[in-house]
Design a protein around this motif. Structure first.
Motif, PDB file in Angstrom:
ATOM      1  N   HIS A  88       8.582  30.958  33.965  1.00 14.46           N
ATOM      2  CA  HIS A  88       7.953  31.780  35.003  1.00 14.46           C
ATOM      3  C   HIS A  88       6.476  32.045  34.734  1.00 14.46           C
ATOM      4  CE1 HIS A  88      11.883  31.926  36.455  1.00 14.46           C
ATOM      5  NE2 HIS A  88      12.281  33.090  36.011  1.00 14.46           N
ATOM      6  N   LEU A  89       5.749  30.998  34.367  1.00  9.02           N
ATOM      7  CA  LEU A  89       4.294  31.127  34.231  1.00  9.02           C
ATOM      8  C   LEU A  89       3.664  30.961  35.606  1.00  9.02           C
ATOM      9  CD1 LEU A  89       3.778  28.864  31.075  1.00  9.02           C
ATOM     10  CD2 LEU A  89       3.952  31.360  31.145  1.00  9.02           C
ATOM     11  N   VAL A  90       2.444  31.490  35.757  1.00  9.14           N
ATOM     12  CA  VAL A  90       1.729  31.304  37.022  1.00  9.14           C
ATOM     13  C   VAL A  90       1.066  29.927  36.961  1.00  9.14           C
ATOM     14  CG1 VAL A  90      -0.041  32.223  38.570  1.00  9.14           C
ATOM     15  CG2 VAL A  90       1.346  33.780  37.187  1.00  9.14           C
ATOM     16  N   ALA A  91       1.567  29.002  37.770  1.00  5.71           N
ATOM     17  CA  ALA A  91       1.150  27.602  37.667  1.00  5.71           C
ATOM     18  C   ALA A  91      -0.333  27.391  37.985  1.00  5.71           C
ATOM     19  CB  ALA A  91       2.008  26.747  38.597  1.00  5.71           C
ATOM     20  N   ASN A  92      -0.902  28.263  38.806  1.00  5.48           N
ATOM     21  CA  ASN A  92      -2.312  28.099  39.180  1.00  5.48           C
ATOM     22  C   ASN A  92      -3.279  28.848  38.264  1.00  5.48           C
ATOM     23  OD1 ASN A  92      -2.074  26.308  41.332  1.00  5.48           O
ATOM     24  ND2 ASN A  92      -1.606  27.934  42.786  1.00  5.48           N
ATOM     25  N   LYS A  93      -2.758  29.390  37.179  1.00  6.00           N
ATOM     26  CA  LYS A  93      -3.630  30.026  36.193  1.00  6.00           C
ATOM     27  C   LYS A  93      -3.603  29.191  34.914  1.00  6.00           C
ATOM     28  CE  LYS A  93      -3.032  34.963  37.396  1.00  6.00           C
ATOM     29  NZ  LYS A  93      -4.367  35.475  37.665  1.00  6.00           N
ATOM     30  N   ILE A 101      -3.304  38.024  31.856  1.00  8.41           N
ATOM     31  CA  ILE A 101      -2.798  38.879  32.939  1.00  8.41           C
ATOM     32  C   ILE A 101      -2.005  40.080  32.399  1.00  8.41           C
ATOM     33  CG2 ILE A 101      -0.714  37.477  33.386  1.00  8.41           C
ATOM     34  CD1 ILE A 101      -2.767  39.256  36.070  1.00  8.41           C
ATOM     35  N   TYR A 133      -3.533  23.898  32.201  1.00  9.94           N
ATOM     36  CA  TYR A 133      -2.628  24.550  33.156  1.00  9.94           C
ATOM     37  C   TYR A 133      -1.180  24.290  32.720  1.00  9.94           C
ATOM     38  CZ  TYR A 133      -6.516  25.544  36.228  1.00  9.94           C
ATOM     39  OH  TYR A 133      -7.682  26.050  36.733  1.00  9.94           O
ATOM     40  N   ALA A 135       1.298  23.005  34.082  1.00  8.73           N
ATOM     41  CA  ALA A 135       1.834  21.681  34.448  1.00  8.73           C
ATOM     42  C   ALA A 135       1.466  20.614  33.417  1.00  8.73           C
ATOM     43  CB  ALA A 135       1.319  21.275  35.824  1.00  8.73           C
ATOM     44  N   ARG A 149       2.296  35.602  26.173  1.00  6.09           N
ATOM     45  CA  ARG A 149       2.071  36.551  27.274  1.00  6.09           C
ATOM     46  C   ARG A 149       2.890  37.827  27.057  1.00  6.09           C
ATOM     47  NH1 ARG A 149       3.753  34.797  33.348  1.00  6.09           N
ATOM     48  NH2 ARG A 149       5.841  34.984  32.434  1.00  6.09           N
TER      49      ARG A 149
ATOM     50  N   VAL B 122       8.402  33.990  39.269  1.00  5.14           N
ATOM     51  CA  VAL B 122       7.037  34.439  38.975  1.00  5.14           C
ATOM     52  C   VAL B 122       6.889  35.917  39.360  1.00  5.14           C
ATOM     53  CG1 VAL B 122       4.602  34.158  39.643  1.00  5.14           C
ATOM     54  CG2 VAL B 122       6.005  32.152  39.181  1.00  5.14           C
ATOM     55  N   SER B 139      -2.744  39.253  42.047  1.00 10.35           N
ATOM     56  CA  SER B 139      -2.814  38.479  40.800  1.00 10.35           C
ATOM     57  C   SER B 139      -1.714  37.435  40.673  1.00 10.35           C
ATOM     58  CB  SER B 139      -2.731  39.424  39.595  1.00 10.35           C
ATOM     59  OG  SER B 139      -3.819  40.316  39.610  1.00 10.35           O
ATOM     60  N   PHE B 140      -0.687  37.535  41.509  1.00 10.21           N
ATOM     61  CA  PHE B 140       0.411  36.564  41.392  1.00 10.21           C
ATOM     62  C   PHE B 140       0.644  35.816  42.707  1.00 10.21           C
ATOM     63  CE2 PHE B 140       0.988  39.538  37.970  1.00 10.21           C
ATOM     64  CZ  PHE B 140       1.443  38.782  36.917  1.00 10.21           C
ATOM     65  N   VAL B 143      -2.490  34.005  44.176  1.00  9.74           N
ATOM     66  CA  VAL B 143      -2.924  32.955  43.240  1.00  9.74           C
ATOM     67  C   VAL B 143      -1.969  31.761  43.324  1.00  9.74           C
ATOM     68  CG1 VAL B 143      -3.259  32.373  40.806  1.00  9.74           C
ATOM     69  CG2 VAL B 143      -4.022  34.599  41.669  1.00  9.74           C
ATOM     70  N   GLU B 144      -0.686  32.060  43.324  1.00 12.03           N
ATOM     71  CA  GLU B 144       0.302  30.986  43.320  1.00 12.03           C
ATOM     72  C   GLU B 144       0.386  30.287  44.684  1.00 12.03           C
ATOM     73  OE1 GLU B 144       0.923  30.108  40.601  1.00 12.03           O
ATOM     74  OE2 GLU B 144       2.982  29.580  40.137  1.00 12.03           O
ATOM     75  N   ALA B 145       0.110  31.031  45.760  1.00  9.02           N
ATOM     76  CA  ALA B 145       0.260  30.456  47.114  1.00  9.02           C
ATOM     77  C   ALA B 145      -1.076  29.987  47.690  1.00  9.02           C
ATOM     78  CB  ALA B 145       0.877  31.500  48.042  1.00  9.02           C
ATOM     79  N   ARG B 146      -2.145  30.006  46.875  1.00  9.44           N
ATOM     80  CA  ARG B 146      -3.480  29.802  47.455  1.00  9.44           C
ATOM     81  C   ARG B 146      -3.655  28.472  48.178  1.00  9.44           C
ATOM     82  NH1 ARG B 146      -6.597  29.628  41.597  1.00  9.44           N
ATOM     83  NH2 ARG B 146      -6.008  27.502  41.060  1.00  9.44           N
ATOM     84  N   LEU B 217      -7.398  23.438  44.670  1.00 13.85           N
ATOM     85  CA  LEU B 217      -6.865  24.736  44.241  1.00 13.85           C
ATOM     86  C   LEU B 217      -5.461  24.644  43.651  1.00 13.85           C
ATOM     87  CD1 LEU B 217      -7.956  26.934  47.291  1.00 13.85           C
ATOM     88  CD2 LEU B 217      -8.778  27.171  44.947  1.00 13.85           C
ATOM     89  N   ASP B 218      -4.758  23.564  43.978  1.00 14.34           N
ATOM     90  CA  ASP B 218      -3.359  23.455  43.561  1.00 14.34           C
ATOM     91  C   ASP B 218      -3.251  22.857  42.158  1.00 14.34           C
ATOM     92  OD1 ASP B 218      -0.656  23.406  43.459  1.00 14.34           O
ATOM     93  OD2 ASP B 218      -0.366  21.959  45.073  1.00 14.34           O
ATOM     94  N   LYS B 219      -2.827  23.661  41.211  1.00 10.91           N
ATOM     95  CA  LYS B 219      -2.707  23.179  39.819  1.00 10.91           C
ATOM     96  C   LYS B 219      -1.242  23.053  39.415  1.00 10.91           C
ATOM     97  CE  LYS B 219      -7.179  23.676  39.478  1.00 10.91           C
ATOM     98  NZ  LYS B 219      -8.052  22.500  39.616  1.00 10.91           N
TER      99      LYS B 219
END
Lengths: 248, 220
Positions: A88-93, A101, A133, A135, A149, B122, B139-140, B143-146, B217-219
């Protein structure tokens, strides 16, 4: 450190956890084992109130979470880390931002965050991956980021929900070594849910066997296996974990 | 430049600027109002952080009703409301009111759908870390849905451009209105085709920009 007092949790008419009382001492690694549907994950999630009990009390570090208001509960959760089977990591961070965070949420001083993040990543051996990242990481690396984290805010308790179930044997062993290091070097109390008896036996000091939402027994463990003080032979627990008893 | 374009150059530039103005205002409305409504719609949904069936059903009904209106009828239906908001029901400024209403509803639905794609785990991890609802959103969730939010906005903008062509009905002007009045009604088919070409190029550029931004933006 962690006290569950006559905790019951139902989902509709299904009783997931029934009248469970359990005390876990500071600095202990405590395993929760049982067959699928035995209530071990629900019991773990009751400890930080991700699931709210229908009755009973949850006390962590002397604070009764079940009597806490929302803001107090949020504050308490900041010192209770949790890791999950699927990370459950934030994939876009980035890895750095995923760890940071936890510090942002805890209002950790901004100037000190970067140092603390790198400290945590170094602890889990991933400091060179700070700008990657999720991924770009392997499953084991992702779980180590999740551990970093969870520890960032100088956590006193770490709840682990099947942390090795999505990993191969070698990576599982590596994650268990990290968890042991967390316990020994940082003195963090760890509660570990697993359906694999070997995982629990390898690092836990004590383990609670759950069956049909109730505590079957709590046993002390050594690296060699379950102590003879256990009420039942190990083969019985083995079978219980595999779902062979009471689930045929 | 073809003669017909040179002949109507001033009018064409005015029509383009009217389209940009109408679409620009509707984009602002979509982001400032549609994004929060879509987010709230998501949060009030079943088993979500602010689960509230009554609020969800009301918002859902409003969004669906606006989106199911034939746009031309919505423009006419909203004339009294438009007059109340901007003091007139005729002109480019007045045209932005119905366009903004449809933009808000359209984007709100796409925002909700983008947020539904954020892994439940998440959000669960955020809750376990003691995050407030506001923190979880900024923050979640966002960010995740951007990338989904950017793609949704891109799709919406293309729809707004399409909707804007109807605004000639209330004197809104724009490229579509120019193509009808000067191209179709005055039998200048070549002029109409050039206007269609301008709109195709505009949509292509917007889609290309939106897709590139979303990919960047998608990582995941």
């Amino acid at each position: 450190m962690i006290q569950l007092q006559q905790v019951t949790k139902k989902f509709g008419s299904f009783v997931a956890v029934q009248d469970v009382s359990l005390t876990i001492a500071k600095g202990e690694i405590h395993g929760l084992i049982g067959a699928s549907g035995a209530g071990k994950s629900t019991l773990l999630r009751l400890m930080n109130l991700l699931e709210v009990p229908d009755s009973g009390a949850v006390v962590i570090n002397g604070q009764q979470l079940t009597a806490s208001r929302n803001a107090e509960l949020r504050k308490a959760r900041k010192s209770i880390g949790m890791i999950f089977q699927h990370f459950h990591l934030v994939a876009n961070k980035t890895v750095h931002d995923n760890v940071e965070i936890a510090l942002v949420l805890a209002n950790y001083p901004k100037k000190l965050r970067k140092v603390r993040v790198l400290e945590c990543l170094k602890f889990v051996g991933l400091e060179q991956f700070a700008n990657q990242y999720p991924a770009q990481l392997s499953g084991g690396q992702k779980q180590r980021v999740a551990i970093a984290r969870a520890l960032a805010n100088e956590t006193a308790v770490l709840l682990c929900d099947e942390p090795t179930s999505a990993l191969d044997a070698n990576t599982s062993a590596e994650i268990l070594r990290v968890l042991q290091k967390v316990n020994v070097e940082l003195g963090v109390t760890i509660v570990l849910v697993s359906h694999e008896l070997d995982v629990v036996k390898s690092i836990c000091h004590r383990a609670t066997v759950l069956d049909a939402g109730q505590i079957y027994e709590t046993v002390e463990l050594t690296p060699d296996g379950i102590l003879e003080t256990s009420q039942h032979p190990q083969s019985f627990v083995d079978q219980l974990v595999k779902g062979g008893i009471g689930h045929a | 430049m073809p003669d017909v374009l040179r002949q109507y150059e001033a009018e064409i530039w005015r029509a383009i600027s009217e389209t940009f103005f109408m679409v620009g205002v509707s984009i602002v409305a979509a982001v400032l109002i549609g994004l929060p409504i879509g987010t709230y719609l998501f949060l009030c949904g079943k088993e979500k952080l602010l689960e509230n069936r009554i609020v969800y059903n009301i918002l859902n009904l409003v969004v669906n009703t606006i989106r199911s209106f034939p746009f031309l009828l919505l423009v006419v239906f909203l004339i009294p409301f438009t007059r109340f908001i901007v003091g007139t029901a005729i002109g480019t400024v007045a045209a932005t009111v119905p366009l903004s209403i449809i933009a808000i509803a359209h984007y709100a639905r796409l925002v909700e759908q983008s947020l539904l794609d954020v892994p439940k785990g998440v959000i669960e991890a955020a809750v376990s870390m003691g995050a407030s609802v506001r923190r979880i959103i900024f923050s979640f969730l966002f960010v995740e849905a951007r990338s989904g939010l950017v793609l949704g906005l891109t799709t919406s903008i293309v729809s707004f451009i399409s909707y804007s062509t109807i605004m000639g009905v209330v004197g809104g002007g724009g490229i579509g209105d120019f193509a009808i009045r000067y191209g179709y009604q005055q039998f200048k088919t070549d002029l109409m085709l050039y206007m269609i070409l301008i709109m195709i190029i505009l949509v292509q550029l917007i889609q290309m920009f939106g897709t590139t931004a979303a990919r960047w933006l998608d990582k995941r």
